[in-house]
Design an enzyme around this catalytic site. Sequence first.
Site, short mmCIF file in Angstrom:
data_model
loop_
_atom_site.label_atom_id
_atom_site.label_comp_id
_atom_site.label_asym_id
_atom_site.label_seq_id
_atom_site.Cartn_x
_atom_site.Cartn_y
_atom_site.Cartn_z
N MET A 1 44.22 32.50 42.36
CA MET A 1 44.25 32.69 40.92
C MET A 1 43.76 34.08 40.54
SD MET A 1 43.03 29.19 39.11
CE MET A 1 43.94 27.68 39.28
N CYS A 2 44.24 34.56 39.42
CA CYS A 2 43.83 35.86 38.92
C CYS A 2 42.39 35.81 38.40
CB CYS A 2 44.74 36.30 37.77
SG CYS A 2 46.49 36.31 38.18
#
Length: 263
Positions: A1-2
């Site tokens: 995930m960012c």
Amino acid sequence: MCRILGYLGAPIILDYLLSKPEHSLIVQSYQPREMTSGVVSADGYGIGWFHPQRETEPFVYKNLLPIWDDINLTNLGRYIESGCVMGNVRSATTGQSVDLSNCQPFRGENLLFTHNGFIKDFRKTLYRPIREQLSDRIYQSIDGTTDSEHIFALLLNNLASTPGMTLEQAVYKTLTTIAELAKAHQTSVSANIIVSDGHRMVATRYATTSPAPSLYWLRDDPIFPKAVVIASEPLFTSNWIRFPENTILSVGEDLEVQIDQFL
């Protein structure tokens, strides 16, 4: 995930957000503490900001390099000053191409937008249903292939189709629509979002299936007085407040913070 970051407040040199904190966005890209999917965020990054004095379209700088490898960022960070900043270090979802069109933040209609999360099996589930919701103009404006940009496109479509709609209302309608589509197509969504017009900022911690990705906020800290900072992970030790799940946080021009629960 960012890993995502938002700042609204007194104008500040970008370096004080991106690299100087002990757990800055740069550090979070290679040494995250709360990332639930992936190991590092090395698939490019982007920084967006608004001009501190003039009403102009927001500016965006993107690079396919990992943020820790971009030698230009040091000089940019020492030069650029803004009262509204957004950042994203990308950990690409499997199957999504690593190119500049897929790097965030996205820009449109004088807004900056960034997203951390994913729509499970996006191409097989909600890719077409979301596009079917869009006007031809918004549809044609999509450059990349990510679920993130499609969420932003739906938000822009909601704003364009309902004059007078607030950012909060647009974010709420966008995510409730996507949640309904996800239920119909038997998939799941997580959507931590930050969006701003340069004067106000709206953020969400949201998921159709718990737990939602981590998100924190901080207001009027001695390091960042007269400001609200929103981040996937705390940038330094302080009184960071964890977003409750499935909430919308609004930051006004006066930096007043309001938190509302999704129904």
